[in-house]
Design an enzyme around this catalytic site. Structure first.
Site, PDB file in Angstrom:
ATOM      1  N   PHE A   1      45.832  53.915  40.298  1.00 51.69           N
ATOM      2  CA  PHE A   1      45.630  52.814  39.634  1.00 51.69           C
ATOM      3  C   PHE A   1      43.989  52.581  39.627  1.00 51.69           C
ATOM      4  CE2 PHE A   1      49.665  52.047  41.551  1.00 51.69           C
ATOM      5  CZ  PHE A   1      50.416  51.189  40.497  1.00 51.69           C
ATOM      6  N   ASP A   2      43.777  52.059  38.584  1.00 52.35           N
ATOM      7  CA  ASP A   2      42.287  51.718  38.301  1.00 52.35           C
ATOM      8  C   ASP A   2      42.342  50.259  38.765  1.00 52.35           C
ATOM      9  OD1 ASP A   2      39.454  51.806  37.550  1.00 52.35           O
ATOM     10  OD2 ASP A   2      39.844  50.494  35.890  1.00 52.35           O
TER      11      ASP A   2
END
Lengths: 73, 630
Positions: free
Chosen positions: B305-306
């Site tokens: 995930f960013d």
């Protein structure tokens, strides 16, 4: 070059793909013909100077697939 | 008209079969045979027509086999056989068309949501125009119950809008001045005037339809394998049936073998599942770009995930400030003036805060230079300003006194990003900015784990303290902080080199390279951003994390469904062939089983249209412990 999409009645047999693509693809002025089996559409790219959309539609219908509508992109 | 015709033919040939049965009981042999032959010709006509058409195209088709078989049956006087086979074949095809329609129904319901006309304000007058005639810049008036026909921004009014066509969310969203509205959505309540920005095929809605149509044609690996298999299988069956004839001298058996072996269920087994799965996703605002994406997503074991904008709302706010040797307002003003032309989201936050506090920004920055991933330099009103992280300040010889360092660390441990401001080579202040964690983010992570993702990773350009705090709250396994955009790409590369199947989730704009590189790239909140829709393999229209576990579970269910169908289809054909060779199955009964197997495969796929993710345990409202923004 123009791209047109024909909406056909629901296609059920994957073998229709070959039939339509083969016949359209061999026509003069047709760059590319692709059958979108799951959306029952035929996408064709063609040169308007050599062939018309009506002629394409006629061929598809002759093969036994009535065209419900068409849309030029 | 064609469809009515087909069903009529089926009904007539069915009636003729029933009549034949009646005549059979009445011992009227001649009438029975007449009815059967009539039935054969009624139903056989359209089959033979298609067969001839495909022969002329030099294409091999099942119709051709059936026609040969039926002619053979007529010659040897097996009228029951010929009538039953033609009837079953047509009836089967009819039912297949009807049920196939169901697997494709999701997209159709979506397309039906396209509006046909709209009310446009032209020269001060309300005109109802067909959608195709609307141009960019036109002002569209939309009332309660009406559909939005274009993409644009609200220039007047407000409304609750049902955006199900785009995001799959049926809870109406509140929209006011300057908010974006999408074609295909419905005004639930309210009245708005919208200026058209995108019309016709350029709207997000039109793009979704286009994308889904293309996705349905994008073949899965399994499908490509099946097609290669069919290319070998069909000639092999031809050869085998010739062998059957050579060894048994039985034409009937050979033709039966040929007809029954036709891989009808096999050929459609994979596509029907995919179409149903992709359609289900589209209806729920989750676009999966084709069969291969579906397969890849189902196999994912690491999901990356960013942080900003994905796990957090991406709407940071200033939460605290400490100025040294000047007033807070003065610090904010000069920092905002330096940041005014910055495109960085933290810079924007500082500018917004200054405007919010009513400060007028008078000075324009000169010599504006961005140090990517670290901060920026600028000259404001003759003063040289450095704004950024620790590294940038120490690089410029600005030291942090111990007490300020511990203040900054404390702020970071509380989940803030500490931004250091240096003016004329002296530390002038620390500005704290925090971003809120999205609601239900922890639930989404937990659901992913429960569904089979082995490892979750978070990448962020943010500082370690904040990153670790967010990760701990969400139950993310591993965090990599202070990353530059290229570090994110390298990290994905490394994970892939280690043999993991990696999915990357981001907003599709800042992290486009990482998304493109991952085995499966997912863009969240992509409605309205064409770039994100183009780059990502999985496009989540809504800005909701819960769509990620949904997409993952749907992909798994679809792949499972596809496999069930394939095993079933192969198994049926194998059993049938053995049955034919052992003399247990004849043409008509074989045809019946064959058609049934095709129907079962389609019905199995239809389950996917109705697929819903199982709720995993109590869904608790997860509130971020990070300081609330005002």
């Amino acid at each position: 070059m123009t791209t047109i999409k024909f909406q056909l009645e629901p296609l059920t047999c994957p073998s229709c793909i070959k039939k339509i693509e083969g016949k359209l693809g061999k026509m003069n002025g047709v760059e590319e013909a692709k059958v979108m089996f799951n959306s029952s559409k035929v996408k064709a790219t063609f040169n308007t100077e050599q062939v018309t959309a009506e002629e394409l539609q006629e061929i598809i219908e002759k093969l036994g697939y009535p065209v419900l509508s068409s849309k030029t992109a | 008209m064609g469809k009515i015709k087909k069903i009529h033919v089926v009904i007539v040939s069915g009636i003729l079969l029933a009549l034949a049965l009646m005549f059979h009981f009445l011992d009227m042999e001649i009438w029975k045979n007449t009815a059967l032959i009539a039935g054969t010709f009624v139903a056989g006509y359209s089959i033979a027509k298609k067969a001839i058409q495909s022969v002329m195209m030099k294409a091999f088709s099942i119709e051709l086999l059936v026609t040969i078989a039926v002619i053979g049956a007529l010659i040897i006087g097996e009228y029951v056989e010929s009538a039953a086979v033609t009837f079953l074949f047509l009836f089967g095809a009819y039912l297949e068309a009807r049920t196939l329609e169901k697997t494709r129904s999701s997209l159709r319901t979506l397309m039906d949501m396209a509006p046909l006309e709209a009310t446009v304000l032209k020269n001060g007058e309300r005109v109802i125009m067909p959608v195709g005639d609307i141009e960019e810049g036109d002002r569209i008036l939309i009332q309660s119950g009406e559909k939005v026909a274009i993409d644009g921004r609200i220039v007047s009014g407000q409304a609750f809008i049902n955006e199900a066509a785009i995001t799959g969310e049926s809870v109406p969203a509140s929209k006011k001045l300057k908010d974006q509205v999408f074609s295909g959505t419905i005004i639930d309540n309210g009245y708005v005037e919208v200026e058209a920005e995108k019309v016709g095929d350029d709207t997000t809605f039109a793009k979704i339809i286009e994308l889904v149509e293309e996705a349905q044609e994008a073949k899965a690996k399994t499908q490509k394998f099946l097609e290669r298999f069919a290319n070998v299988y069909t000639p092999a069956i031809l050869v085998l049936s010739v062998l059957v004839f050579v060894f048994t001298q039985n034409v009937e058996l050979a033709i039966t073998f040929l007809v029954i072996a036709c891989p009808g269920a096999l050929v459609i087994s994979a596509p029907v599942s995919l179409v149903a799965g992709i359609g289900n996703g589209a209806k729920n605002g989750t676009l999966l770009k084709g069969g291969e994406v579906m397969e890849n997503l189902a196999k994912i074991d690491v999901i990356v995930f960013d942080k900003t904008g994905t796990l957090t709302k991406g709407k940071p706010a200033v939460t605290g400030m400490k100025a040294f040797g000047m007033k807070e307002e003065e610090l904010l003003k000069i920092t905002a003036e330096a940041e005014i032309i910055s495109e960085h989201h933290l810079g924007r936050t500082i500018v917004n805060e200054a405007e919010h506090r009513g400060l007028t920004l008078t000075n324009e920055p000169e010599d504006f230079t961005v140090e990517k991933g670290h901060g920026l330099y600028a000259t404001v009103a003759g003063k040289s300003v450095v704004i950024g992280n620790r590294k940038l300040l120490s690089k410029n010889g600005i030291q942090l006194p111990g007490n300020i360092e511990s203040y900054a660390i404390q702020e970071e441990k509380n989940g803030n990003t500490a931004i250091f401001v240096g003016i004329d080579n002296k530390l002038a202040g620390v500005i704290s900015i925090a971003d809120q964690i999205r609601a239900k983010a922890a639930d989404a992570i937990r659901q992913l784990k429960a569904a089979g993702v082995k490892h979750t990773v978070m990448l962020t350009g943010d500082n370690t303290h904040t990153a670790e705090k967010v990760a701990r709250q969400l139950g993310i396994d591993q965090v990599f902080a202070e990353m530059l955009p290229e570090d994110k790409v390298n990290h994905i590369k490394r994970l892939k080199a280690e043999g993991y199947r990696v999915a990357m989730v981001g907003d599709g704009i800042n992290d486009a390279p990482a998304i493109a590189l991952a085995d499966v790239g997912m863009a969240m909140g992509a409605a309205g951003t064409d770039a994100a829709m183009e780059t990502a393999d999985v496009v989540l229209m809504a800005d909701k994390l819960s769509k990620i576990p949904y997409a993952y579970s749907l992909a798994k269910a679809t792949v499972r469904n596809m496999k069930q169908n394939m095993f079933f289809a192969v198994g049926t054909v194998a059993l049938l062939l053995v049955g034919v060779l052992l003399g247990k199955i004849f043409l008509a009964s074989g045809m019946l089983i064959h058609e049934l197997s095709v129907l079962i495969v389609i019905l199995n796929a239809i389950r996917l249209v109705r697929y819903k993710q199982r709720e995993q345990g109590e869904v608790k409202e997860m509130r971020a412990a990070i300081p609330e923004t005002k």
